[in-house]
Design an enzyme around this catalytic site. Sequence first.
Site, PDB file in Angstrom:
ATOM      1  N   HIS A  56     -47.878   8.774 -37.148  1.00 52.75           N
ATOM      2  CA  HIS A  56     -48.982   8.269 -36.499  1.00 52.75           C
ATOM      3  C   HIS A  56     -49.372   6.916 -36.504  1.00 52.75           C
ATOM      4  O   HIS A  56     -48.559   6.262 -37.318  1.00 52.75           O
ATOM      5  CB  HIS A  56     -50.146   9.418 -36.793  1.00 52.75           C
ATOM      6  CG  HIS A  56     -50.756   8.923 -38.125  1.00 52.75           C
ATOM      7  ND1 HIS A  56     -49.949   9.371 -39.368  1.00 52.75           N
ATOM      8  CD2 HIS A  56     -51.673   8.415 -38.562  1.00 52.75           C
ATOM      9  CE1 HIS A  56     -50.483   9.338 -40.272  1.00 52.75           C
ATOM     10  NE2 HIS A  56     -51.683   8.393 -40.136  1.00 52.75           N
ATOM     11  N   HIS A  58     -51.488   4.727 -37.907  1.00 51.84           N
ATOM     12  CA  HIS A  58     -52.206   3.769 -39.060  1.00 51.84           C
ATOM     13  C   HIS A  58     -51.328   2.958 -39.593  1.00 51.84           C
ATOM     14  O   HIS A  58     -50.134   3.310 -39.964  1.00 51.84           O
ATOM     15  CB  HIS A  58     -52.944   5.037 -39.828  1.00 51.84           C
ATOM     16  CG  HIS A  58     -54.290   5.742 -39.330  1.00 51.84           C
ATOM     17  ND1 HIS A  58     -54.602   6.683 -40.085  1.00 51.84           N
ATOM     18  CD2 HIS A  58     -55.021   5.353 -38.319  1.00 51.84           C
ATOM     19  CE1 HIS A  58     -55.841   7.030 -39.065  1.00 51.84           C
ATOM     20  NE2 HIS A  58     -55.883   6.308 -38.113  1.00 51.84           N
ATOM     21  N   ASP A  60     -50.974   2.129 -42.791  1.00 50.92           N
ATOM     22  CA  ASP A  60     -50.221   2.586 -43.950  1.00 50.92           C
ATOM     23  C   ASP A  60     -49.157   3.276 -43.674  1.00 50.92           C
ATOM     24  O   ASP A  60     -48.266   3.736 -44.380  1.00 50.92           O
ATOM     25  CB  ASP A  60     -51.213   3.192 -44.974  1.00 50.92           C
ATOM     26  CG  ASP A  60     -51.925   4.376 -44.616  1.00 50.92           C
ATOM     27  OD1 ASP A  60     -52.203   4.447 -43.117  1.00 50.92           O
ATOM     28  OD2 ASP A  60     -51.982   5.415 -45.225  1.00 50.92           O
ATOM     29  N   HIS A  61     -48.966   3.429 -42.437  1.00 48.56           N
ATOM     30  CA  HIS A  61     -47.627   4.542 -42.007  1.00 48.56           C
ATOM     31  C   HIS A  61     -46.803   3.568 -41.188  1.00 48.56           C
ATOM     32  O   HIS A  61     -45.639   3.885 -41.029  1.00 48.56           O
ATOM     33  CB  HIS A  61     -48.082   5.784 -41.172  1.00 48.56           C
ATOM     34  CG  HIS A  61     -48.688   6.815 -42.051  1.00 48.56           C
ATOM     35  ND1 HIS A  61     -48.155   8.002 -42.427  1.00 48.56           N
ATOM     36  CD2 HIS A  61     -50.173   6.646 -42.732  1.00 48.56           C
ATOM     37  CE1 HIS A  61     -49.136   8.566 -43.169  1.00 48.56           C
ATOM     38  NE2 HIS A  61     -50.221   7.736 -43.254  1.00 48.56           N
ATOM     39  N   HIS A 112     -56.457  13.994 -37.288  1.00 49.09           N
ATOM     40  CA  HIS A 112     -56.591  13.049 -37.733  1.00 49.09           C
ATOM     41  C   HIS A 112     -56.656  11.649 -36.970  1.00 49.09           C
ATOM     42  O   HIS A 112     -57.335  10.602 -37.032  1.00 49.09           O
ATOM     43  CB  HIS A 112     -55.540  12.835 -38.916  1.00 49.09           C
ATOM     44  CG  HIS A 112     -55.353  11.662 -39.891  1.00 49.09           C
ATOM     45  ND1 HIS A 112     -56.377  11.480 -40.653  1.00 49.09           N
ATOM     46  CD2 HIS A 112     -54.771  10.679 -39.681  1.00 49.09           C
ATOM     47  CE1 HIS A 112     -55.962  10.438 -41.415  1.00 49.09           C
ATOM     48  NE2 HIS A 112     -54.985   9.820 -41.027  1.00 49.09           N
ATOM     49  N   ASP A 133     -50.471  12.808 -41.949  1.00 47.51           N
ATOM     50  CA  ASP A 133     -51.778  12.822 -42.787  1.00 47.51           C
ATOM     51  C   ASP A 133     -52.585  14.197 -41.989  1.00 47.51           C
ATOM     52  O   ASP A 133     -53.719  14.030 -42.045  1.00 47.51           O
ATOM     53  CB  ASP A 133     -52.624  11.450 -42.533  1.00 47.51           C
ATOM     54  CG  ASP A 133     -52.105  10.740 -43.323  1.00 47.51           C
ATOM     55  OD1 ASP A 133     -51.234  10.596 -44.137  1.00 47.51           O
ATOM     56  OD2 ASP A 133     -52.613   9.358 -43.306  1.00 47.51           O
ATOM     57  N   HIS A 171     -49.432  11.433 -48.892  1.00 53.63           N
ATOM     58  CA  HIS A 171     -50.116  10.825 -49.956  1.00 53.63           C
ATOM     59  C   HIS A 171     -50.258  11.641 -51.130  1.00 53.63           C
ATOM     60  O   HIS A 171     -50.338  13.065 -51.058  1.00 53.63           O
ATOM     61  CB  HIS A 171     -51.623  10.640 -49.234  1.00 53.63           C
ATOM     62  CG  HIS A 171     -51.705   9.664 -48.295  1.00 53.63           C
ATOM     63  ND1 HIS A 171     -51.930   8.366 -48.843  1.00 53.63           N
ATOM     64  CD2 HIS A 171     -51.698   9.544 -47.046  1.00 53.63           C
ATOM     65  CE1 HIS A 171     -52.085   7.581 -47.516  1.00 53.63           C
ATOM     66  NE2 HIS A 171     -52.024   8.414 -46.655  1.00 53.63           N
TER      67      HIS A 171
END
Length: 259
Positions: A56, A58, A60-61, A112, A133, A171
């Site tokens: 996805h 985001h 942090d990905h 998410h 996530d 995570h």
Amino acid sequence: MIQIDALPAFSDNYIWLLQDVTSRRCAVVDPGDAGPVEEWLAAHPDWQLSDIVVTHHHADHVGGVARLKERTGARVLGPAAERIPARDLALDDGDRVEVLGLAFEIIHVPGHTLGHIAYYHADPVQPLLFCGDTLFAAGCGRLFEGTPAQMHASLSRLAALPGETRVYCAHEYTLSNLRFACAVEPENPQVLARFEEVSRWREQGRISLPSTMSLEMATNPFLRVSETSVKKIADERAGQENRTLEEVFAQVRLWKDRF
């Protein structure tokens, strides 16, 4: 033979590193930071990064995707419905793709984010799931874009996978998720035993992943909303009866958001 290791990133992210020990090719899943991958490649100069797998959009990905693509030429795979940097292959629900010789089925899992996808390898001996996530060990992702009904449906699809499926989420949230699971089902012996085990692991500096789908079915409150014990406490929290599984899920997710 494929070896899978975790490259820690930020405070609690894992970038999953898949390694084909025969061809010396590797792939990474959700590299939010290019640094850990570059460090690994520098320490293994005879290896080639062939694929960058994204669940996805985001930051942090995907934060490290463009730099890794530029430096290695790796193919970038990601959800068709989201904006993924340097994406070469846009993937939709039901698509199939090969990474390092492994065939993966794409499962659309909105909740998410709306375009979130998971990658499932249906190996008869050791199935693999990279779920970003959406599903966490003993938990699930926050609903930043989707609805409780969407997330419940997404988790239900994942819950239907074989119990031996190894679950690689993104995570290290397991211990905090299990604290919440203990609050939801304080008399579930499997939840209590898992909390004690993961507490020891984290004290020793050991990661808690991967999980398995059978373990999640036994201890993850978000996969257990059909259980009488979970519905009962969700009704108590709501002050009224939750008539559908989606309503039970929504109440448990709201509780976790405030936990």
